[in-house]
Design an enzyme around this catalytic site. Sequence first.
Site, PDB file in Angstrom:
ATOM      1  CG  HIS A   1      -6.592  -5.488   1.676  1.00  8.80           C
ATOM      2  ND1 HIS A   1      -5.984  -6.278   2.634  1.00  8.80           N
ATOM      3  CD2 HIS A   1      -7.812  -5.170   2.160  1.00  8.80           C
ATOM      4  CE1 HIS A   1      -6.803  -6.430   3.662  1.00  8.80           C
ATOM      5  NE2 HIS A   1      -7.929  -5.772   3.398  1.00  8.80           N
TER       6      HIS A   1
ATOM      7  CG  ASP B   1      -2.647  -8.385   0.814  1.00  5.26           C
ATOM      8  OD1 ASP B   1      -1.948  -8.641   1.799  1.00  5.26           O
ATOM      9  OD2 ASP B   1      -3.694  -7.691   0.872  1.00  5.26           O
TER      10      ASP B   1
ATOM     11  CG  HIS C   1      -1.957  -1.077   1.206  1.00  4.63           C
ATOM     12  ND1 HIS C   1      -2.831  -1.290   0.158  1.00  4.63           N
ATOM     13  CD2 HIS C   1      -2.238  -2.041   2.121  1.00  4.63           C
ATOM     14  CE1 HIS C   1      -3.602  -2.337   0.432  1.00  4.63           C
ATOM     15  NE2 HIS C   1      -3.264  -2.815   1.611  1.00  4.63           N
TER      16      HIS C   1
ATOM     17  CG  ASP D   1      -4.749 -10.035   3.486  1.00  4.68           C
ATOM     18  OD1 ASP D   1      -4.447 -10.530   2.385  1.00  4.68           O
ATOM     19  OD2 ASP D   1      -4.572  -8.823   3.754  1.00  4.68           O
TER      20      ASP D   1
ATOM     21  CE1 TYR E   1      -2.394  -7.637   8.783  1.00 10.06           C
ATOM     22  CE2 TYR E   1      -3.967  -8.212   7.061  1.00 10.06           C
ATOM     23  CZ  TYR E   1      -2.887  -7.476   7.499  1.00 10.06           C
ATOM     24  OH  TYR E   1      -2.283  -6.594   6.644  1.00 10.06           O
TER      25      TYR E   1
END
Length: 359
Positions: free
Chosen positions: A210, A208, A172, A298, A337
């Site tokens: 995201h 990932d 990010h 995740d 996570y």
Amino acid sequence: MALRTPVVWSDTCLEHVPSGEVWVGVTIEGTEIPERATVIRAALAGAGAPEVGAVQHDDTVLEAVHDPQMLQFLEHGLDEWVAAGFPDDPGQDRVVPYVFPTPALLSGLPLRLPAGVHGRAGSFGYDTMTLVGPGTWAAARGAVDAALTAVDLVTAGGHRTAYALCRPPGHHATRAGYGGSCYLNNAGVAAEALRRAGKERVAVVDIDAHHGNGTQMLFYDRGDVFYGSVHIDPAAGWFPHYLGHADETGRAAGEGANRNVPLAPETPDAEWLAGLARVVDEVRTFRPDAVVLSLGVDAAADDPESPLRVTTEGYRAGGALVGALDLPTVAVQEGGYHLPSLGGLVRATLEGLESGGTV
Ligand code: SP5
Ligand code: ZN
């Protein structure tokens, strides 16, 4: 059979402790915690993977990827914050931004960096969840060293694959902005280092949950680095909210070298793998000389930070899809996570990555 992919580790990754992040105005416990790294490390050691210490690298590639002013802020901003007295009044010991120079605020005027550290924080930090604390810089810089060491292992060390256990994650982080629990873009640094090591075309594959908005935008205008991602649809209300849509295909020389596959909440293995296969097909067409795998786990069904429903076997199959490219591949850890399943997910992905090619 034992994992052969070397695992690059840096003790500094444990120094960043993101307690007290601010989410929708409320202070909550961070999810991107040091235990993530220790459980992954233990699982990979248990799988027989060799561990390699991260080797310190100079700032050449890092400074090519990130704005020097942001690097300065991440390294020294906390000292200014403490000197300005914020830990005592109002009682905040980490750097938290509160005013952001959005286009709506600046209304066309150029960005001028504020003198006060609390004002300046919003020039670089783009959310309130990603705080800078005592160990943040050391950990983020150590993660970059881990990524660069993994690059060395595949370019000069005789390994087809190497894995950097990067923490904090990176995808990010933009050229001049940090956010989404990311400070320095480890995958972006790895891709640029591979270019400088003579790999003329590099593909980043991001699994990932995201969208890796930072990595996408680092290379958006470039035709030599492809970025492809399969992720939870930002249009369904998920971070990073503003980027990650299917119509973001690259710009200028980079037109066509960006591919997003956003997926609906609850997407299970079959559709996630079909989306990843589309990305991998485009990577093949791009004809890269090396691959960076942004390995976030995740998207797993148990993960609290995304509604995707990928299983451990799904991650193994995803790793195999990337491994089938049979190219020098640097995997870097991104998100993930759910502590009880984290290690098994990373292990399965790396086993898939190894099995897909001729390791
Ligand atoms: C690297 C990476 O996976 N970054 C993820 C950043 C997305 N974080 C969004 C945070 C949403 C806050 N979660 C709080 C959950 C409270 N139940
Ligand atoms: Zn993520």
